[in-house]
Write a protein that holds these residues in place. Structure first.
Motif, short mmCIF file in Angstrom:
data_model
loop_
_atom_site.label_atom_id
_atom_site.label_comp_id
_atom_site.label_asym_id
_atom_site.label_seq_id
_atom_site.Cartn_x
_atom_site.Cartn_y
_atom_site.Cartn_z
N ASP A 120 0.82 -1.21 0.00
CA ASP A 120 0.00 0.00 0.00
C ASP A 120 0.85 1.26 0.00
OD1 ASP A 120 -2.14 -1.58 -0.06
OD2 ASP A 120 -2.98 -1.00 1.91
N GLU A 121 1.95 1.19 0.74
CA GLU A 121 2.80 2.39 0.85
C GLU A 121 3.37 2.77 -0.52
OE1 GLU A 121 6.55 3.84 3.54
OE2 GLU A 121 5.42 2.02 4.12
N ARG A 122 3.88 1.75 -1.19
CA ARG A 122 4.42 1.97 -2.55
C ARG A 122 3.32 2.50 -3.47
NH1 ARG A 122 6.98 4.00 -5.86
NH2 ARG A 122 7.33 3.08 -7.91
N LYS A 175 0.20 11.98 -9.87
CA LYS A 175 -0.50 13.26 -9.73
C LYS A 175 0.34 14.41 -10.29
CE LYS A 175 -3.77 12.92 -5.90
NZ LYS A 175 -3.96 13.24 -4.48
N SER A 211 -6.68 0.93 -2.03
CA SER A 211 -5.89 -0.22 -1.57
C SER A 211 -6.69 -1.50 -1.76
CB SER A 211 -5.54 -0.05 -0.09
OG SER A 211 -6.73 -0.12 0.67
N ARG A 240 0.72 4.28 -2.63
CA ARG A 240 0.42 5.70 -2.36
C ARG A 240 1.49 6.59 -2.96
NH1 ARG A 240 -1.75 3.56 2.45
NH2 ARG A 240 -4.01 3.76 2.35
N ASP A 241 2.75 6.16 -2.83
CA ASP A 241 3.85 6.94 -3.43
C ASP A 241 3.65 7.09 -4.93
OD1 ASP A 241 4.93 7.18 -1.01
OD2 ASP A 241 6.54 5.69 -1.30
N LEU A 242 3.31 5.97 -5.52
CA LEU A 242 3.11 5.96 -6.98
C LEU A 242 1.98 6.92 -7.38
CD1 LEU A 242 4.38 4.42 -9.34
CD2 LEU A 242 2.47 2.82 -9.22
N THR A 243 0.93 6.91 -6.56
CA THR A 243 -0.21 7.79 -6.84
C THR A 243 0.25 9.25 -6.81
OG1 THR A 243 -1.62 6.20 -5.72
CG2 THR A 243 -2.56 8.36 -6.13
N GLN A 244 1.10 9.59 -5.79
CA GLN A 244 1.62 10.96 -5.72
C GLN A 244 2.45 11.29 -6.95
OE1 GLN A 244 0.80 13.36 -3.64
NE2 GLN A 244 -0.65 11.86 -2.80
N GLU A 245 3.23 10.32 -7.38
CA GLU A 245 4.06 10.52 -8.58
C GLU A 245 3.19 10.84 -9.79
OE1 GLU A 245 6.87 7.41 -9.75
OE2 GLU A 245 7.40 7.29 -7.62
N ASP A 269 5.64 -1.57 -11.53
CA ASP A 269 4.69 -1.94 -10.49
C ASP A 269 3.30 -2.21 -11.03
OD1 ASP A 269 6.61 -1.68 -8.57
OD2 ASP A 269 6.19 0.46 -8.25
#
Lengths: 378, 231
Positions: free
Chosen positions: A144-146, A155, A167, A148-153, A226
């Motif tokens: 999940d953490e990865r 964006k 998730s 969320r990071d990917l989602t920020q990227e 990913d």
């Protein structure tokens, strides 16, 4: 030349032409005895003969000479006269003219209206960028953490308007709530649903380029390590754009067909006008009127029909727009949108009038070419 | 000015309108063309106007071989020929003035000059006071004179008339012939087709006689010439 002369001969119409009468006549008419044999002059240029003829008239050439500048001004004068004259003739039979104008206007308003409809549809659909969402399914190995990071990227990307992370647990929850198959999940040992990033692509400019842009984005996302799979609900967007492309084609075809209809309407009207002025055409040809001279009033008639039809078409369309504005506004506000109908812009209006005038002229030209040649003095 | 050489004209229906017609009309001459109706007078005039084309032979007007004349040059030939028609060929939807002005408008003349010329022509035929009327309000003789004014207003070197006195009484006929004589006196080549033999004889000019499409008589004026042509 002098009043005396004219009174003399006028008051003595049946009188013998002695030396005196002949002299006064000759003096007034300024004609010389054409004694010299005129050599045949080979004419090469079509526009020149007036000058040639006058120059061949011997002593009187100075008076009847029509030089280039005069010829141009007389040509312009005749154009002006014919433009006014043909317009007056139309106004003399206002009902018939109005009917012709209306037929042309309707034939022009139909494709123009459809064109406007398409324009508006494109405008609306380009506002629907949110609908073309992409579901980016992440590999099961991605936590999940990865995610969320990917989602920020994502964006931060230019071509992404928004992205939000769902998730595995959330996906399961959503599935349970919305699918109605919640009970089936009880029989599963672990969560089969992948984590998802829902991506909303940035709004693109009008047209199919949006699809291309989205496909490009999709391919890039797919290539990420990913990412398991990307699903883009492009099918319906593609369908919409295909329908619009089809619509554009249909409008073009309709415009062509109705353009031909305008040609025929104008052509037929001009044919009738030619028929009703047959005697005049015969006389003009008898006294040396060129085809261009004979043609001119009819071409102007065609131009007026076309222009009048175009103006009426413009009015019809704008009336229709005003009439539709209320319902469209109501519909738009029901969707919480401030959409407003796009009308005919300045360029479009000018183009409409130009096209209609051109069609009128062309229709007249075709009719004149077909029917004028058949009218020859017998 | 007008030269016919072995001219034949056969219409599509097989009718031989003219057979081997030859004559020469020098510039400034005046001649009468007579013959019974159907003898080919009208055909002869139409050939000169290039309303018809000769089947064989050559027609030369003012040095121009008409069979080689291209269609777009025909109007300029016709501007050199003033024609007076039996049925006047006037336009009733416009005034006398506008009717007479037509050839000048076609030539693209300046309106002021047109006004001068038209009034001079109307004055010449004695109709200056009626310039604003419609031709339909005029008598037959007056209409004919409007036609004459229109034929001469652009000062053509050739004047043709087809039965110009056809429907007129002798007094009016004489007046109109007088007009033609005056035009001829200033150098216009005049050709008048008529079957009014009495008139022809009085005018004392060259007479050509057509019979069944052939020129059976062509001679300068002699007292017995015109009577010989009848039949």
């Amino acid at each position: 030349m002098s009043r005396d002369d004219s009174r003399q001969s006028g008051g003595n119409p049946g009188g013998k032409t002695g030396g005196k009468g002949g002299a006064s006549y000759s003096e007034r008419w300024g004609r010389q005895q054409p004694t010299k044999k005129r050599a045949p002059v080979k004419r090469t240029k079509r526009r020149e003969p007036e000058a040639e003829i006058s120059s061949r008239r011997g002593g009187n050439a100075q008076i009847s000479r029509v030089d280039a500048q005069e010829r141009l001004s007389s040509w312009k004068r005749h154009h002006r006269q014919m433009a006014i004259d043909s317009f007056r003739r139309m106004l003399k039979s206002p009902v018939a003219s109005l009917m012709t104008w209306l037929v042309i206007a309707i034939a022009l308003a139909l494709p123009t209206g459809l064109y406007l409809f398409l324009n508006n549809a494109q405008l609306v659909s380009s506002n629907w960028d949110g609908a073309a969402q992409m579901s980016v399914y992440l590999k099961a190995s991605v936590n999940d953490e990865r995610g969320r990071d990917l989602t920020q990227e994502l964006k931060l990307r230019q071509d992404v308007a928004d992205a939000h992370f769902i998730s595995q647990a959330q996906a399961l929850e959503e599935f349970r709530t919305f699918s109605g198959f919640g009970d089936a999940l009880k029989y599963l040992d672990d969560n089969p649903l992948p984590a998802v990033i829902v991506v909303r692509p940035a709004a693109a400019s009008l047209g199919t380029s949006a699809v291309a842009l989205q496909e490009h984005l999709m391919n890039q996302l797919k290539a990420m390590s990913d990412v398991d799979e990307v699903q883009l609900d492009l099918a319906w967007v593609k369908r919409l754009y295909s329908i619009m492309a089809l619509g554009e084609r249909a409008v073009t075809a309709l415009a062509l067909l109705l353009g031909v209809a305008v040609l025929l309407v104008v052509g037929n009207t001009i044919r009738l006008a030619i028929e009703s002025r047959r005697q005049e055409i015969v006389v003009v040809k008898l006294v040396g009127g060129t085809n261009a001279f004979v043609r001119r009033p009819f071409l102007y008639t065609g131009i007026w029909y076309g222009l009048g039809g175009g103006v009426l078409a413009w009015l019809l369309i704008n009336l229709a727009l005003i009439w539709l504005a209320g319902p469209v506004h109501a519909l738009a506000s029901a969707y919480a949108s401030d959409f407003e109908l796009l009308g005919l812009g300045f360029t479009d209006s000018v183009l409409l009038l130009l096209c209609s005038t051109l069609l009128g002229w062309l229709g007249a030209w075709l009719a004149v070419g077909r029917h004028l040649g058949a009218i020859e003095p017998q | 000015m007008i030269q016919f050489s072995n001219v034949f004209k056969r219409y599509e229906n097989g009718h031989e309108a003219l057979q081997n017609v030859s004559f020469h009309l020098p510039s400034g001459d005046m001649t009468f063309l007579t013959g019974h109706s159907g003898a080919g007078k009208s055909t002869l005039l139409k050939l000169m106007m290039r309303m018809e084309v000769a089947t064989r032979g050559s027609v030369v007007i003012d040095g121009q071989q008409l069979s080689r004349l291209k269609p777009h040059h025909v109007p300029f030939l016709r501007r050199k020929i003033g024609v007076v028609f039996q049925d006047h060929q006037l336009l009733f939807d416009r005034t006398v003035f506008d009717n007479v002005a037509l050839p000048l408008v076609i030539e693209g003349m300046d309106p002021r000059e047109i006004g001068r010329r038209v009034r001079a022509a109307l004055d010449k035929v004695g109709l200056l006071s009626k310039e604003k009327l419609s031709p339909i309000m005029l008598s037959g003789g007056e209409q004919q004179r409007v036609g004459i004014a229109r034929a001469v207003v652009n000062k053509p070197p050739i004047l043709l008339a087809d039965e110009p006195t056809g429907n007129l009484d002798p007094q009016l006929s004489a007046e109109i012939m007088q007009l033609f004589r005056q035009f001829n006196a200033v150098g216009v080549t005049v050709m008048i087709a008529t079957h009014d033999l009495e008139l022809v004889q009085r005018m004392a000019r060259r007479v050509m006689v057509l019979k069944d499409g052939a020129m059976i008589h062509d001679a300068p004026f002699k007292p017995q010439a015109a009577t010989g042509g009848e039949g």
